[in-house]
Design a protein around this motif. Structure first.
Motif, PDB file in Angstrom:
ATOM      1  N   THR A 223      21.239-135.515 -74.060  1.00 44.59           N
ATOM      2  CA  THR A 223      20.700-135.939 -72.771  1.00 44.59           C
ATOM      3  C   THR A 223      21.567-135.380 -71.648  1.00 44.59           C
ATOM      4  N   VAL A 224      21.036-135.442 -70.428  1.00 44.47           N
ATOM      5  CA  VAL A 224      21.794-134.986 -69.269  1.00 44.47           C
ATOM      6  C   VAL A 224      23.076-135.794 -69.135  1.00 44.47           C
ATOM      7  N   GLU A 225      22.988-137.100 -69.332  1.00 46.84           N
ATOM      8  CA  GLU A 225      24.169-137.954 -69.208  1.00 46.84           C
ATOM      9  C   GLU A 225      25.241-137.555 -70.224  1.00 46.84           C
ATOM     10  N   ASP A 226      24.820-137.245 -71.445  1.00 46.86           N
ATOM     11  CA  ASP A 226      25.777-136.823 -72.468  1.00 46.86           C
ATOM     12  C   ASP A 226      26.435-135.501 -72.104  1.00 46.86           C
ATOM     13  N   LEU A 227      25.659-134.554 -71.613  1.00 44.75           N
ATOM     14  CA  LEU A 227      26.219-133.264 -71.210  1.00 44.75           C
ATOM     15  C   LEU A 227      27.237-133.410 -70.097  1.00 44.75           C
ATOM     16  N   LEU A 228      26.927-134.235 -69.118  1.00 45.26           N
ATOM     17  CA  LEU A 228      27.857-134.437 -68.010  1.00 45.26           C
ATOM     18  C   LEU A 228      29.148-135.105 -68.485  1.00 45.26           C
ATOM     19  N   GLU A 229      29.036-136.007 -69.450  1.00 43.09           N
ATOM     20  CA  GLU A 229      30.236-136.655 -69.970  1.00 43.09           C
ATOM     21  C   GLU A 229      31.100-135.664 -70.746  1.00 43.09           C
ATOM     22  N   VAL A 230      30.469-134.833 -71.589  1.00 40.16           N
ATOM     23  CA  VAL A 230      31.233-133.828 -72.330  1.00 40.16           C
ATOM     24  C   VAL A 230      31.864-132.830 -71.362  1.00 40.16           C
ATOM     25  N   ASN A 231      31.125-132.460 -70.321  1.00 42.52           N
ATOM     26  CA  ASN A 231      31.679-131.572 -69.299  1.00 42.52           C
ATOM     27  C   ASN A 231      32.951-132.176 -68.697  1.00 42.52           C
ATOM     28  N   ARG A 232      32.915-133.473 -68.433  1.00 46.40           N
ATOM     29  CA  ARG A 232      34.088-134.156 -67.885  1.00 46.40           C
ATOM     30  C   ARG A 232      35.252-134.119 -68.870  1.00 46.40           C
ATOM     31  N   ILE A 233      34.974-134.389 -70.132  1.00 45.13           N
ATOM     32  CA  ILE A 233      36.028-134.420 -71.151  1.00 45.13           C
ATOM     33  C   ILE A 233      36.685-133.051 -71.289  1.00 45.13           C
ATOM     34  N   VAL A 234      35.875-131.990 -71.314  1.00 47.73           N
ATOM     35  CA  VAL A 234      36.427-130.639 -71.464  1.00 47.73           C
ATOM     36  C   VAL A 234      37.233-130.252 -70.228  1.00 47.73           C
ATOM     37  N   LEU A 235      36.709-130.571 -69.048  1.00 46.75           N
ATOM     38  CA  LEU A 235      37.415-130.204 -67.817  1.00 46.75           C
ATOM     39  C   LEU A 235      38.754-130.922 -67.686  1.00 46.75           C
ATOM     40  N   GLU A 236      38.897-132.073 -68.313  1.00 44.68           N
ATOM     41  CA  GLU A 236      40.177-132.773 -68.251  1.00 44.68           C
ATOM     42  C   GLU A 236      41.295-131.971 -68.915  1.00 44.68           C
ATOM     43  N   ARG A 237      40.922-130.997 -69.772  1.00 46.84           N
ATOM     44  CA  ARG A 237      41.912-130.139 -70.429  1.00 46.84           C
ATOM     45  C   ARG A 237      41.992-128.755 -69.771  1.00 46.84           C
ATOM     46  N   LEU A 238      41.369-128.616 -68.636  1.00 48.73           N
ATOM     47  CA  LEU A 238      41.310-127.321 -67.959  1.00 48.73           C
ATOM     48  C   LEU A 238      42.685-126.854 -67.489  1.00 48.73           C
ATOM     49  N   ARG A 239      42.899-125.553 -67.573  1.00 48.45           N
ATOM     50  CA  ARG A 239      44.103-124.947 -67.020  1.00 48.45           C
ATOM     51  C   ARG A 239      43.754-124.226 -65.725  1.00 48.45           C
ATOM     52  N   SER A 240      44.594-124.392 -64.729  1.00 45.76           N
ATOM     53  CA  SER A 240      44.333-123.764 -63.428  1.00 45.76           C
ATOM     54  C   SER A 240      44.535-122.250 -63.510  1.00 45.76           C
ATOM     55  N   ARG A 241      43.672-121.535 -62.801  1.00 45.54           N
ATOM     56  CA  ARG A 241      43.837-120.093 -62.624  1.00 45.54           C
ATOM     57  C   ARG A 241      42.985-119.667 -61.438  1.00 45.54           C
ATOM     58  N   THR A 242      43.428-118.655 -60.752  1.00 46.04           N
ATOM     59  CA  THR A 242      42.682-118.157 -59.598  1.00 46.04           C
ATOM     60  C   THR A 242      42.589-116.646 -59.689  1.00 46.04           C
ATOM     61  N   ASP A 243      41.441-116.160 -60.126  1.00 50.28           N
ATOM     62  CA  ASP A 243      41.201-114.725 -60.228  1.00 50.28           C
ATOM     63  C   ASP A 243      40.334-114.201 -59.084  1.00 50.28           C
ATOM     64  N   GLY A 244      39.821-115.115 -58.252  1.00 48.63           N
ATOM     65  CA  GLY A 244      38.995-114.710 -57.125  1.00 48.63           C
ATOM     66  C   GLY A 244      39.783-114.749 -55.822  1.00 48.63           C
ATOM     67  N   ARG A 245      39.045-114.771 -54.711  1.00 47.56           N
ATOM     68  CA  ARG A 245      39.649-114.761 -53.378  1.00 47.56           C
ATOM     69  C   ARG A 245      39.469-116.125 -52.717  1.00 47.56           C
ATOM     70  N   VAL A 246      40.576-116.711 -52.269  1.00 45.97           N
ATOM     71  CA  VAL A 246      40.555-118.015 -51.607  1.00 45.97           C
ATOM     72  C   VAL A 246      41.201-117.854 -50.240  1.00 45.97           C
ATOM     73  N   ASP A 247      40.450-118.123 -49.172  1.00 47.41           N
ATOM     74  CA  ASP A 247      41.019-117.898 -47.840  1.00 47.41           C
ATOM     75  C   ASP A 247      41.953-119.042 -47.441  1.00 47.41           C
ATOM     76  N   GLU A 248      42.670-118.847 -46.328  1.00 48.60           N
ATOM     77  CA  GLU A 248      43.675-119.813 -45.893  1.00 48.60           C
ATOM     78  C   GLU A 248      43.063-121.121 -45.407  1.00 48.60           C
ATOM     79  N   ALA A 249      41.792-121.093 -45.056  1.00 52.02           N
ATOM     80  CA  ALA A 249      41.137-122.315 -44.588  1.00 52.02           C
ATOM     81  C   ALA A 249      40.637-123.180 -45.742  1.00 52.02           C
TER      82      ALA A 249
END
Length: 355
Positions: A223-249
């Protein structure tokens, strides 16, 4: 040992998304659910994998390929109709031969993988081994009764009066004994060959069926609710990285992963958030617990606790949350209209209206 991965089925609970896409390929944290299963199979040392497909075979083949990306060899096995999990094993009978195998439902997610249970099964080799987890609503699942030593004494598929709160997880391990069981059972009332009936056939004839009570996180992403929960669980183990462009603002808060050629301008990203390649985030607030896929555009908008698939655009819309947005979708703000109220009230009424 081989692995049999089920990637057929219609995904009715995820419609309309699954009208055009296989439910096992819906991404969490920008990776198809099916990939997590294939990775856990490879991590357990299993290299021969049969993928059972249905009407979405072409999409599954195009996405998974020959399996080399995962360090496995994939054979595709077509199940012409979704006639039950035991029928899927019957479809794969020739490919499986007499080898032991693990059957993995492709829309299931286990945070800790299957390595330990594969090792447990290989060491003792019962005729069947199932994974169980405690649930609050057992009547929605296959339910097991288990003896003190972990031996399974009874299985029921979605019983009206469950005898326990132990639900059968969508990962099963079998010796070739299961093929005889499948040959002997008949279709259930819903016209399917149930794997629970095959396992019960083994139990009734004194074959050994063992179980493991899972302690880690498991979810059937139906279900959508299950997918969103799994998405949350996986993102909790996310490692930061920045390969794109982020402006100063712009401001990145917490764990945020930004893909290649992605541009973030005048925006606030509150992790955990993953943003794919080639995305544009302008004047927006994203997160937490949000996945934005490749080539998306989020302009002057706000979104959190959501999944956005490839090539979608959200513009001029604030307050999007707990949403699953498909591929190539366009979400835009509607023009403001004067707020009015039309009332028909009886005598002596009291009405309270927010201005």
């Amino acid at each position: 040992m081989k692995a049999l991965v089920l990637s057929g089925g219609t995904g009715t609970r995820l419609r309309p998304l699954t009208h055009t896409s296989a439910k096992q390929l819906v991404p969490v944290a920008n990776k198809p659910v099916l990939f997590y299963g294939l990775e856990s199979i490879a991590a357990a040392g299993i290299t021969e994998v049969g993928v059972v497909t249905g009407d979405t075979e072409d999409e599954v083949r195009a996405t998974v390929g020959d399996g080399s990306e995962f360090g496995i060899r994939v054979t595709y096995l077509r199940q012409e109709q979704p006639l039950g999990l035991a029928h899927a094993v019957l479809t794969a009978r020739e490919w499986l031969g007499d080898e032991d195998f693990v059957m993995f439902l492709g829309d299931n997610f286990l945070i800790d993988g299957i390595t330990s249970v594969v090792e447990e099964f290989s060491a003792s080799r019962p005729d069947a081994h199932i994974l169980l987890t405690k649930v609050a609503n057992p009547s929605a699942f296959g339910v097991a009764e288990v003896a003190a030593d972990g031996t399974v004494v009874r299985l029921e598929e979605k019983p009206e009066a469950p005898r326990s709160d132990l639900a059968v997880v969508g990962i099963y391990l079998f010796t070739s004994a299961v093929h005889e069981a499948i040959d002997r059972i008949t279709p259930s009332a819903r016209g399917e060959l149930e794997i629970t009936d095959a396992i019960q056939w083994l139990i009734d004839r004194d074959f050994t069926v063992r179980s493991t009570l899972m302690e880690g996180y498991w979810k059937d992403t139906g279900t959508v609710e299950d997918l969103l929960e799994v998405n949350r669980i996986v993102l909790e183990r996310l490692r930061s990285r920045t390969d794109g462009r982020v402006d100063e603002a712009s401001e990145l808060v917490g764990r945020v992963s930004v893909g290649r050629n992605t541009e973030i301008r005048n925006s606030r990203i509150i992790g955990p958030v993953v943003i794919g390649d080639g995305a544009r985030i302008h004047g927006s607030t994203i997160g937490p617990f949000t996945s934005v896929a490749d080539d998306c555009a989020i302009i002057d908008s706000g979104i959190e606790y959501s999944i956005v698939l490839e090539d979608s655009r959200i513009e001029g819309v604030r307050g999007v949350e707990a949403s699953l947005i498909g591929r190539s979708v366009r979400v835009t703000g509607a023009p403001r209209t004067p707020r009015t109220h039309r009332l028909v009230l009886g005598d002596h009424s009291t009405a309270r209206i927010s201005a």
